[in-house]
Motif scaffolding. Sequence first.
Motif, PDB file in Angstrom:
ATOM      1  N   ALA A 167      46.813  11.616  10.038  1.00 28.72           N
ATOM      2  CA  ALA A 167      47.402  12.554   9.080  1.00 28.72           C
ATOM      3  C   ALA A 167      46.566  12.545   7.803  1.00 28.72           C
ATOM      4  CB  ALA A 167      48.826  12.137   8.772  1.00 28.72           C
ATOM      5  N   VAL A 168      46.540  13.691   7.140  1.00 28.40           N
ATOM      6  CA  VAL A 168      45.788  13.816   5.896  1.00 28.40           C
ATOM      7  C   VAL A 168      46.694  14.473   4.859  1.00 28.40           C
ATOM      8  CG1 VAL A 168      43.747  14.791   4.783  1.00 28.40           C
ATOM      9  CG2 VAL A 168      43.646  14.143   7.196  1.00 28.40           C
ATOM     10  N   ALA A 169      46.824  13.845   3.692  1.00 24.96           N
ATOM     11  CA  ALA A 169      47.603  14.435   2.597  1.00 24.96           C
ATOM     12  C   ALA A 169      46.681  14.642   1.411  1.00 24.96           C
ATOM     13  CB  ALA A 169      48.759  13.526   2.219  1.00 24.96           C
ATOM     14  N   THR A 227      42.628  12.910  -1.843  1.00 21.82           N
ATOM     15  CA  THR A 227      43.035  12.993  -0.435  1.00 21.82           C
ATOM     16  C   THR A 227      43.311  11.599   0.097  1.00 21.82           C
ATOM     17  OG1 THR A 227      41.648  14.930  -0.112  1.00 21.82           O
ATOM     18  CG2 THR A 227      42.306  13.744   1.870  1.00 21.82           C
ATOM     19  N   ARG A 228      44.381  11.492   0.857  1.00 25.21           N
ATOM     20  CA  ARG A 228      44.686  10.236   1.531  1.00 25.21           C
ATOM     21  C   ARG A 228      44.610  10.508   3.032  1.00 25.21           C
ATOM     22  NH1 ARG A 228      45.098   4.808   0.489  1.00 25.21           N
ATOM     23  NH2 ARG A 228      46.998   3.818   1.255  1.00 25.21           N
ATOM     24  N   THR A 229      43.800   9.735   3.723  1.00 23.35           N
ATOM     25  CA  THR A 229      43.731   9.868   5.185  1.00 23.35           C
ATOM     26  C   THR A 229      44.365   8.628   5.806  1.00 23.35           C
ATOM     27  OG1 THR A 229      41.686  11.121   4.931  1.00 23.35           O
ATOM     28  CG2 THR A 229      42.200  10.314   7.137  1.00 23.35           C
ATOM     29  N   GLU A 264      42.121   1.026   7.889  1.00 22.08           N
ATOM     30  CA  GLU A 264      42.860   1.112   6.637  1.00 22.08           C
ATOM     31  C   GLU A 264      42.970   2.571   6.196  1.00 22.08           C
ATOM     32  OE1 GLU A 264      40.274  -1.348   4.409  1.00 22.08           O
ATOM     33  OE2 GLU A 264      40.928  -3.183   5.420  1.00 22.08           O
ATOM     34  N   ASP A 265      44.110   2.888   5.572  1.00 22.86           N
ATOM     35  CA  ASP A 265      44.249   4.209   4.953  1.00 22.86           C
ATOM     36  C   ASP A 265      43.275   4.278   3.781  1.00 22.86           C
ATOM     37  OD1 ASP A 265      46.254   4.599   6.741  1.00 22.86           O
ATOM     38  OD2 ASP A 265      47.873   4.166   5.339  1.00 22.86           O
ATOM     39  N   VAL A 266      42.742   5.460   3.558  1.00 24.17           N
ATOM     40  CA  VAL A 266      41.751   5.546   2.476  1.00 24.17           C
ATOM     41  C   VAL A 266      42.024   6.730   1.559  1.00 24.17           C
ATOM     42  CG1 VAL A 266      39.923   4.511   3.852  1.00 24.17           C
ATOM     43  CG2 VAL A 266      40.181   6.990   3.852  1.00 24.17           C
ATOM     44  N   PHE A 267      41.488   6.618   0.365  1.00 22.77           N
ATOM     45  CA  PHE A 267      41.512   7.716  -0.596  1.00 22.77           C
ATOM     46  C   PHE A 267      40.128   8.343  -0.684  1.00 22.77           C
ATOM     47  CE2 PHE A 267      45.193   5.467  -2.551  1.00 22.77           C
ATOM     48  CZ  PHE A 267      46.071   6.540  -2.554  1.00 22.77           C
ATOM     49  N   VAL A 268      40.087   9.632  -0.905  1.00 27.85           N
ATOM     50  CA  VAL A 268      38.835  10.301  -1.239  1.00 27.85           C
ATOM     51  C   VAL A 268      39.078  11.080  -2.527  1.00 27.85           C
ATOM     52  CG1 VAL A 268      37.013  11.855  -0.464  1.00 27.85           C
ATOM     53  CG2 VAL A 268      38.387  10.620   1.226  1.00 27.85           C
ATOM     54  N   MET A 289      33.855  10.857  -3.595  1.00 31.80           N
ATOM     55  CA  MET A 289      33.764   9.409  -3.403  1.00 31.80           C
ATOM     56  C   MET A 289      34.655   9.036  -2.237  1.00 31.80           C
ATOM     57  SD  MET A 289      33.681   8.690  -7.378  1.00 31.80           S
ATOM     58  CE  MET A 289      33.990  10.427  -7.572  1.00 31.80           C
ATOM     59  N   ASP A 290      34.003   8.649  -1.145  1.00 31.36           N
ATOM     60  CA  ASP A 290      34.693   8.430   0.112  1.00 31.36           C
ATOM     61  C   ASP A 290      34.801   6.934   0.358  1.00 31.36           C
ATOM     62  OD1 ASP A 290      35.838   8.912   2.509  1.00 31.36           O
ATOM     63  OD2 ASP A 290      34.151  10.022   3.370  1.00 31.36           O
ATOM     64  N   GLN A 291      36.022   6.509   0.610  1.00 30.10           N
ATOM     65  CA  GLN A 291      36.249   5.107   0.946  1.00 30.10           C
ATOM     66  C   GLN A 291      36.116   4.993   2.457  1.00 30.10           C
ATOM     67  OE1 GLN A 291      40.198   4.345  -0.458  1.00 30.10           O
ATOM     68  NE2 GLN A 291      39.829   2.167  -0.597  1.00 30.10           N
ATOM     69  N   SER A 292      35.569   3.907   2.948  1.00 22.54           N
ATOM     70  CA  SER A 292      35.487   3.756   4.393  1.00 22.54           C
ATOM     71  C   SER A 292      36.763   3.130   4.927  1.00 22.54           C
ATOM     72  CB  SER A 292      34.299   2.869   4.766  1.00 22.54           C
ATOM     73  OG  SER A 292      34.371   2.582   6.144  1.00 22.54           O
ATOM     74  N   PRO A 293      37.279   3.673   6.045  1.00 21.62           N
ATOM     75  CA  PRO A 293      38.471   3.051   6.627  1.00 21.62           C
ATOM     76  C   PRO A 293      38.146   1.790   7.413  1.00 21.62           C
ATOM     77  CG  PRO A 293      37.785   4.925   7.951  1.00 21.62           C
ATOM     78  CD  PRO A 293      36.849   4.872   6.774  1.00 21.62           C
ATOM     79  N   ILE A 294      36.848   1.525   7.587  1.00 22.74           N
ATOM     80  CA  ILE A 294      36.455   0.427   8.477  1.00 22.74           C
ATOM     81  C   ILE A 294      36.240  -0.848   7.676  1.00 22.74           C
ATOM     82  CG2 ILE A 294      34.797  -0.307  10.208  1.00 22.74           C
ATOM     83  CD1 ILE A 294      34.132   2.570  10.699  1.00 22.74           C
ATOM     84  N   PRO A 295      37.072  -1.844   7.898  1.00 15.37           N
ATOM     85  CA  PRO A 295      36.892  -3.089   7.148  1.00 15.37           C
ATOM     86  C   PRO A 295      35.663  -3.860   7.621  1.00 15.37           C
ATOM     87  CG  PRO A 295      38.727  -3.275   8.694  1.00 15.37           C
ATOM     88  CD  PRO A 295      38.217  -1.874   8.801  1.00 15.37           C
ATOM     89  N   ASP A 296      35.231  -4.818   6.844  1.00 20.75           N
ATOM     90  CA  ASP A 296      34.108  -5.668   7.247  1.00 20.75           C
ATOM     91  C   ASP A 296      34.423  -6.301   8.595  1.00 20.75           C
ATOM     92  OD1 ASP A 296      32.607  -5.163   5.052  1.00 20.75           O
ATOM     93  OD2 ASP A 296      33.351  -6.883   3.913  1.00 20.75           O
ATOM     94  N   GLY A 297      33.402  -6.456   9.392  1.00 20.45           N
ATOM     95  CA  GLY A 297      33.614  -7.045  10.713  1.00 20.45           C
ATOM     96  C   GLY A 297      33.952  -6.010  11.762  1.00 20.45           C
TER      97      GLY A 297
END
Lengths: 431, 450
Positions: free
Chosen positions: A264-266, A289-291, A318-322, A343-351
């Motif tokens: 979902a995207v808000a 934007t929150r994905t 993880e949910d992210v903000f853009v 500015m895009d946050q990655s949803p993929i955590p380290d590892g």
Amino acid sequence: MRKIFTVGILTAFSFELLAGGFQINQQSHKATGMGGAFTGLCIDASSIFYNPGGLYKLKGHQFTGGFTLIDPHVSLQTDANDNIDQTTGNATPFHFYYSGQFINEKLRIGFGVNNQFGSSSSFDDDWEGRFIVQNIGLQTFMFQPTVSYAILDEKLSIGAGFVYTAGNFHYEKGVPLASKDNEYGKATLSGSGNAMGFNVGVFSTPYKLEKEDYVFSVSVGLDYRHKLKMDLDNGNVDFTDIPSSLRDKFPESTGFTSSLTLPAVASGGIALTYEKPEKIKVDLLYDLTRTFWSSYDTLAFDFENADTPDSKTPKNWEDVFVHRIGLNITYKEFISIRGGIYMDQSPIPDGRVSPELPDNSHTGYTAGIGVNITDNISVDLSYLRSAFERPNASLTTEGFTASYRRIVNVYGIGINVKFGENKTTQAPSIE
Amino acid sequence: MNNNFITMKNILSIFILSLTVLGCTKTQFEDRVKNTGSIDVSNYVSVGNSLTQGFQDNGLYAETQAWSYPALIAQQMKLANPNMPDFKQPIAIGNGSGYMHLEYIDNEITPIRPDDPTYGGPYREDPTWPDWQDYVKGPKYNNLGIAGIQLRNAIGLDNNQRIYNHVFLDGISTFNIQGNPYARFLDWGDSPLLFGTPKEYVDHVRESNATFFTNWLGNNDVLGYATSGGDEGEFTIPFVGTFKASELTPVAEFRQKYDSVLSALTVNGAKGVCATIPDVTSIPLFNTVTLESLGKDIWIYENDGSTKRLAEQGDLILLTALEEIEDNGKGTENDPLPHTLVLDKAEAKRAQDHTILLNNEIKGLAAKYGVPVVDTYEILKTFESGMKMSGIDLNIKYVEGGLFSLDGVHPNPKGYAIVANEFIKVINQSYNANIPLIDITRYRSVIFPN
């Protein structure tokens, strides 16, 4: 010697393709030129996607269509290899929207088709990570019939559409089993499915200052696109080059079921517009934007053949903000120059960084121009560039670590056609 | 419109021009600088046993010897220093000693020994093997690994030990007693039994004039005991005395001999790396045949074979006992498994405790000589619960685990590549070197039958 040991070979089927870079945000080349901030502005039919609440602003019948060329470049460095290039080709998603004014000033009926999610990755056949991924591709098509109604005219309008999604994917990887004839085997998975969702939006211009020689207005918009859970009930996997002694586990072909959840995207957006009629118009935009990537928690493959080990991989994204900021300057109602930043946050955590779609929080830059060729036809060009480096990133579930460099250039061209703008009643048939 | 058109053209040109500038797509990584740091690789010598010689599938054969871990280390060193001379190994011809393979028989994946009358065929001993010495003896080799050698065989502390070591390594041609077939690429001098002057392993080590070395001796000082089911292999050489071929090498003797080997290696100031001894319970030879996998009670002879009892949790039944159990019906109360095929609980504990003691000696002496250690004991432990490397599942299980060859003791090619990487990591870290690691996906695990 008799055999009493069981050969319990496991092969996990897992990919990270549904990552941040998998979301295609270029759904309008006006928007793309402005960093993708478009929730609080409605100037063409792509609002069907960005915020159907804003269609009230579009008079008459308007069409927007466009193609995008996504040109990704990804290189890796591992402990054993100085450089590995992805061999991924270009992707060419498209979009098409129509918004039409019917019955009265307040009602709009529209339709949209686009590819909201999709990506592909490939590597040379013998590359180091071939037992993780060799080739992978995912494609989605969204069809969205939409209705919008201006409840309080400029002060408040709403819109909603059903989203029907059809998707397909393919995924190919090596199976590390050697025989006399083959160094390793191969698994090729393919499947398709569909899903239903919806897209709702609210739009408002709460403030408007009209002076003799200029107009200043503030618009705001909110949009929510529901998640899309695609069930893949008819998946098929082919195992090739498998030692015949292990064919019970890895048959020539077997079915599988799985499911993929598109998140979902808000979004919330604000647009400040200053206009000197027939001279200059300036739009300053901001979107947040929150994905909701966290809805994608597990990737599981359940194989029809009982002896084929099922595969289940936790994702825990993880949910992210853009954040998106855009600027548009239109000169003499003829040409528009656009710029933006996101500015895009990655949803993929380290590892959890995988070679097919390495992602990282990054800043992207966009530019665009639009030209009104005639009163009814305009063309938009857009360009987006994102580049990042992610050193020593691991995919712990697969035991793979690499440094990544990714540059993506995205080029877009769109065309807008409108007519019947001045006719407020009795719209012409569009067929 | 004309004016507008010109403006549009200009703007378009500027836009496209800026794209070509911005649109740089070079993501490629530069080649890393590679070097061998503070070590001199002009004469890399590897010292050790079967693991070093490249033994696997219970055999020494040309194909996989080329992938011995020292050969792989040398291959990577050469990437860092192209002037490094070729790494010479005494390669067996063709099938060499013959080796195990897998067949698919009656829907079962079955390990086959090279001398199997039905299936051994293409895998049996090479016709050149009985005279291998005629092909390999003479040249100086970089790889001095000898299958079966214990550290205690490297040097004799008294004349009896020298006699025993010489018999073990060279045999006594006069009495037609065969020595170690894998040691035939070296000249062992004359038998001290016949009042000749022997050449000992430590002499070869010293005379190798290594500028850099790896030393992975010591495994057989425990493994010999363990693979004999705790039998010490007592035997008599007439007129000389009684020896124990497979007893656990006493710690004091181990210390003294390890010191001698390190002293011989470093006499010219060579730098190197040592490695520890893995735990016997980490290898498939001892953890494949279990009471669960058999699904029945098994009677065993305990200790030296004088008492019998039911096998319990913790008794380690050797992989090689499988045939006796499945085909020859052994393991019943009337016909228990011979004690040489079971490392019973007490023996297993002795072997494990002894491994720790010897590893402490290795680490202590290596420190004394300033030599870093590859802790293969700990490394193999990390594979016990399984792990993934480049998408490949790896664990210590027989056949399916991906690390070990069909003998259940020695690594397969991928296993050896992983071993080589562990050595390279230590070399890089300790000697400020930048030797590239091996892409382990290029090396296979076992070959499954069709």
